[in-house]
Design a protein around this motif. Structure first.
Motif, PDB file in Angstrom:
ATOM      1  N   ILE A   9       0.831  -1.199   0.000  1.00 38.75           N
ATOM      2  CA  ILE A   9       0.000   0.000   0.000  1.00 38.75           C
ATOM      3  C   ILE A   9       0.871   1.256   0.000  1.00 38.75           C
ATOM      4  O   ILE A   9       0.647   2.197  -0.771  1.00 38.75           O
ATOM      5  CB  ILE A   9      -0.946   0.005   1.228  1.00 38.75           C
ATOM      6  CG1 ILE A   9      -1.993  -1.107   1.089  1.00 38.75           C
ATOM      7  CG2 ILE A   9      -1.632   1.359   1.384  1.00 38.75           C
ATOM      8  CD1 ILE A   9      -2.847  -1.291   2.318  1.00 38.75           C
ATOM      9  N   ASN A  12       2.488   2.467  -3.213  1.00 37.73           N
ATOM     10  CA  ASN A  12       1.632   3.113  -4.204  1.00 37.73           C
ATOM     11  C   ASN A  12       1.813   4.623  -4.114  1.00 37.73           C
ATOM     12  O   ASN A  12       1.621   5.226  -3.057  1.00 37.73           O
ATOM     13  CB  ASN A  12       0.162   2.721  -3.946  1.00 37.73           C
ATOM     14  CG  ASN A  12      -0.750   3.219  -5.059  1.00 37.73           C
ATOM     15  OD1 ASN A  12      -0.930   4.414  -5.222  1.00 37.73           O
ATOM     16  ND2 ASN A  12      -1.324   2.286  -5.792  1.00 37.73           N
ATOM     17  N   VAL A  34      -1.104   6.783  -2.730  1.00 41.87           N
ATOM     18  CA  VAL A  34      -1.241   6.760  -1.266  1.00 41.87           C
ATOM     19  C   VAL A  34      -0.214   7.684  -0.629  1.00 41.87           C
ATOM     20  O   VAL A  34      -0.520   8.452   0.296  1.00 41.87           O
ATOM     21  CB  VAL A  34      -1.084   5.320  -0.734  1.00 41.87           C
ATOM     22  CG1 VAL A  34      -1.073   5.300   0.793  1.00 41.87           C
ATOM     23  CG2 VAL A  34      -2.202   4.427  -1.269  1.00 41.87           C
ATOM     24  N   ARG A  35       1.013   7.650  -1.130  1.00 41.20           N
ATOM     25  CA  ARG A  35       2.074   8.470  -0.542  1.00 41.20           C
ATOM     26  C   ARG A  35       1.816   9.969  -0.743  1.00 41.20           C
ATOM     27  O   ARG A  35       2.095  10.783   0.138  1.00 41.20           O
ATOM     28  CB  ARG A  35       3.428   8.079  -1.132  1.00 41.20           C
ATOM     29  CG  ARG A  35       3.990   6.776  -0.525  1.00 41.20           C
ATOM     30  CD  ARG A  35       5.350   6.455  -1.070  1.00 41.20           C
ATOM     31  NE  ARG A  35       5.249   5.851  -2.393  1.00 41.20           N
ATOM     32  CZ  ARG A  35       6.213   5.900  -3.312  1.00 41.20           C
ATOM     33  NH1 ARG A  35       7.329   6.542  -3.061  1.00 41.20           N
ATOM     34  NH2 ARG A  35       6.055   5.316  -4.473  1.00 41.20           N
ATOM     35  N   GLU A  88      -3.835   1.191 -10.051  1.00 44.24           N
ATOM     36  CA  GLU A  88      -3.632   0.558  -8.753  1.00 44.24           C
ATOM     37  C   GLU A  88      -2.806  -0.717  -8.848  1.00 44.24           C
ATOM     38  O   GLU A  88      -2.333  -1.241  -7.842  1.00 44.24           O
ATOM     39  CB  GLU A  88      -4.978   0.247  -8.075  1.00 44.24           C
ATOM     40  CG  GLU A  88      -5.930  -0.577  -8.925  1.00 44.24           C
ATOM     41  CD  GLU A  88      -6.912   0.314  -9.674  1.00 44.24           C
ATOM     42  OE1 GLU A  88      -6.535   1.468  -9.971  1.00 44.24           O
ATOM     43  OE2 GLU A  88      -8.028  -0.127  -9.943  1.00 44.24           O
TER      44      GLU A  88
END
Length: 431
Positions: free
Chosen positions: A6, A9, A12-13, A415
Motif C-alpha cells: 500500500i 503506491n 497513497v504516498r 492501482e
C-alpha cells in the motif's frame, strides 16, 4: 494487500504527504510557510525535463507517422476542439458568476490590499495581442527556446523538425530510433523525480495553510465556492458529455488519472504532472503521435480551468466595485479572455498575471481589484490546474478516437502498478 505494498503506491504516498502538509501548516504556520522550497525544487526538476520530453515526443510522433496530411488533420481537429471547449468554459464561468453574484455587497475594505505591483509589471511587460502571440510562437533561436523551456516555441520547432525528418524517409529512421531511446532515458529521469512528489506535495500544502491560514478562506468563501462549483459542473456535465459521446466514462477516466490529479492538487501546477500524464495517456490507449501533438499544444491552447477562473475573477472584481457590465461588455471581456488565456502557462501564479493583463486591456474593471484575491488565489489555483489537466486528458482521448488512434488493449490500471515504465507498450503503438 499488505501495508508495504500500500505504501509503495505513489497515490497513497501523495495523499499522506498532503495530509501531513496541512497538519504542519496549521500547527506550525511559520515553519510551514518556509516549506514552499520543497515544492519549488520538485517543480524545477520537472521543468528540467519537460522541454526535451516534448521535443522528442513530438518529433517521434510526426517523424514516425510519415503522413503529413494526417499530422495536419490531428493538429487542426485539436485546435478546433480547444477553442470550442474553452469558449464553453468562459461562458459557464460568466453565467455562474452572474447567477451567484459573489462580489455583490462585498466590502472591498474587509480584505487588506496586497502588493500587486509584481503582477501588473509582469502583465505590462508581456504582450497579449493576437499578432504578438503569433510572433512569440516562433523562437528567435531554437536552442534558446529549448534552454528556456518556452512551450510553444519548442512545439513549433519540434513540428518543423518532425516534418523534415518524415521527408527523409528511410534516412530519417535512425534518428527517430535514437530519439526514442533518448525519450526513454528522460522518462526514466521522470520516474526518479516522481519519488520526491509526496514530499513536494507536503511542502506545498504546508506553505499554503501556513502562509494564508484556513481563516483566509472565510471572507472570500463565496467566490471560492462559486469557482469550485463551476469547475465541477464543467468537468461532470461539459467534459462528461463529450466523454460519453465518444464512448468513455468520465468518472472511470478520473479514477485512472487519480495519481496525476493528486500530484496537481499538492503542487498547484498542472505542469508538474505533464510528463506522467503523457505516459498515462499512451498506456490508456492513445497513440504516441496523438499524445505528442495534443498534450503539449493543450497546455497553451486548452486551459479550461484557467479560463473559468479568469472570467469569474474578473466579474467578481467588477461586482465588488459596483461596476455593472452590459451583455455586450461581458461578451467583449470574453473575447479578450480568449486571447489572454492563451498566454497562461501551467505554472502557479501565471493565471494571476494573465488576469492583470486582461483587466489592463479592459479598463472598465479596476486592475487594483486583484489585490482582493491575493489571499485565496493559491486555494483556487489547485482547482484550475486540476481542471486544465482533466481537460487536456479528455481532449487527447477524443482526438485519438476521432483519428482511430485509440487502442485501449494496452491500458494498465493504476492501482496495479508500482513504478510504471513507458518503453515497450508505447512504442508498440507507434504508427
Amino acid at each position: 494487500m499488505n501495508m508495504k505494498k500500500i505504501l509503495n503506491n505513489l497515490t497513497v504516498r501523495v495523499v499522506i504527504g498532503i495530509i501531513i502538509g496541512i497538519i504542519i501548516g496549521f500547527t506550525f504556520p511559520e515553519f510551514g510557510a518556509k516549506l514552499k522550497v520543497l515544492a519549488d525544487i520538485f517543480i524545477k526538476m520537472i521543468k528540467m525535463v519537460i522541454a526535451p520530453i516534448i521535443f522528442f515526443t513530438v518529433v517521434i510522433g510526426i517523424g514516425g507517422m510519415g503522413d503529413m496530411k494526417k499530422v495536419g488533420r490531428i493538429g487542426g481537429k485539436a485546435l478546433i476542439y480547444f477553442e470550442i471547449v474553452t469558449t464553453f468554459a468562459l461562458a459557464i464561468g460568466l453565467i455562474v458568476v452572474n447567477i451567484i453574484k459573489p462580489g455583490v455587497g462585498f466590502n472591498i475594505n474587509a480584505v487588506e490590499g496586497g502588493d500587486i505591483s509584481q503582477y501588473t509589471t509582469q502583465a505590462a511587460e508581456s504582450e497579449h495581442g493576437a499578432m504578438a502571440f503569433i510572433l512569440n510562437i516562433i523562437p528567435d533561436n531554437a536552442v534558446a527556446a529549448l534552454a528556456g523551456g518556452d512551450l510553444l516555441p519548442i512545439l513549433f520547432f519540434a513540428v518543423l523538425f518532425g516534418f523534415a525528418l518524415a521527408h527523409l524517409g528511410e534516412k530519417g529512421k535512425p534518428i527517430v530510433s535514437l530519439f526514442e531511446k533518448l525519450a526513454d532515458v528522460f522518462f526514466g529521469i521522470v520516474n526518479m523525480i516522481m519519488k520526491f512528489s509526496p514530499i513536494a506535495a507536503s511542502g506545498a500544502m504546508a506553505y499554503t495553510i501556513g502562509k494564508f491560514g484556513l481563516g483566509s478562506l472565510a471572507l472570500l468563501g463565496k467566490l471560492m465556492g462559486s469557482v469550485y462549483i463551476t469547475m465541477f459542473i464543467f468537468i461532470v456535465f461539459v467534459i462528461g458529455t463529450i466523454a460519453k459521446f465518444y464512448k468513455f466514462n468520465i468518472f472511470k477516466f478520473l479514477a485512472y488519472i487519480k495519481e496525476e490529479i493528486l500530484l496537481v492538487l499538492g503542487t498547484s501546477s498542472s505542469e508538474s504532472a505533464l510528463p506522467k500524464m503523457m505516459d498515462r495517456l499512451e498506456r490508456y490507449g492513445c497513440s504516441k503521435s496523438v499524445v505528442g501533438l495534443v498534450v503539449p499544444t493543450g497546455y497553451s491552447f486548452n486551459l479550461d480551468g484557467t479560463a473559468i477562473y479568469l472570467s469569474m475573477a474578473a466579474m467578481f472584481i467588477a461586482q465588488a466595485y459596483g461596476v455593472d457590465l452590459s451583455i455586450i461588455q461581458m461578451l467583449t471581456l470574453m473575447g479578450i479572455l480568449m486571447i489572454t488565456s492563451k498566454g497562461a502557462a501551467g505554472v502557479t501564479g501565471s493565471g494571476f498575471i494573465t488576469l492583470a493583463a486582461t483587466l489592463a486591456a479592459f479598463p472598465m474593471i479596476p486592475v487594483e481589484g486583484i489585490a482582493l484575491l491575493l489571499g485565496v488565489d493559491r486555494f483556487m489555483s489547485e482547482a484550475r490546474a486540476i481542471t486544465n489537466l482533466i481537460g487536456n486528458g479528455v481532449a487527447t482521448v477524443v482526438v485519438a478516437k476521432m483519428e482511430d488512434e485509440f487502442h485501449p488493449g494496452g491500458a494498465v490500471e493504476p492501482e496495479m502498478e508500482v513504478q510504471p515504465q513507458l518503453q515497450t507498450s508505447t512504442q508498440e503503438q507507434m504508427i
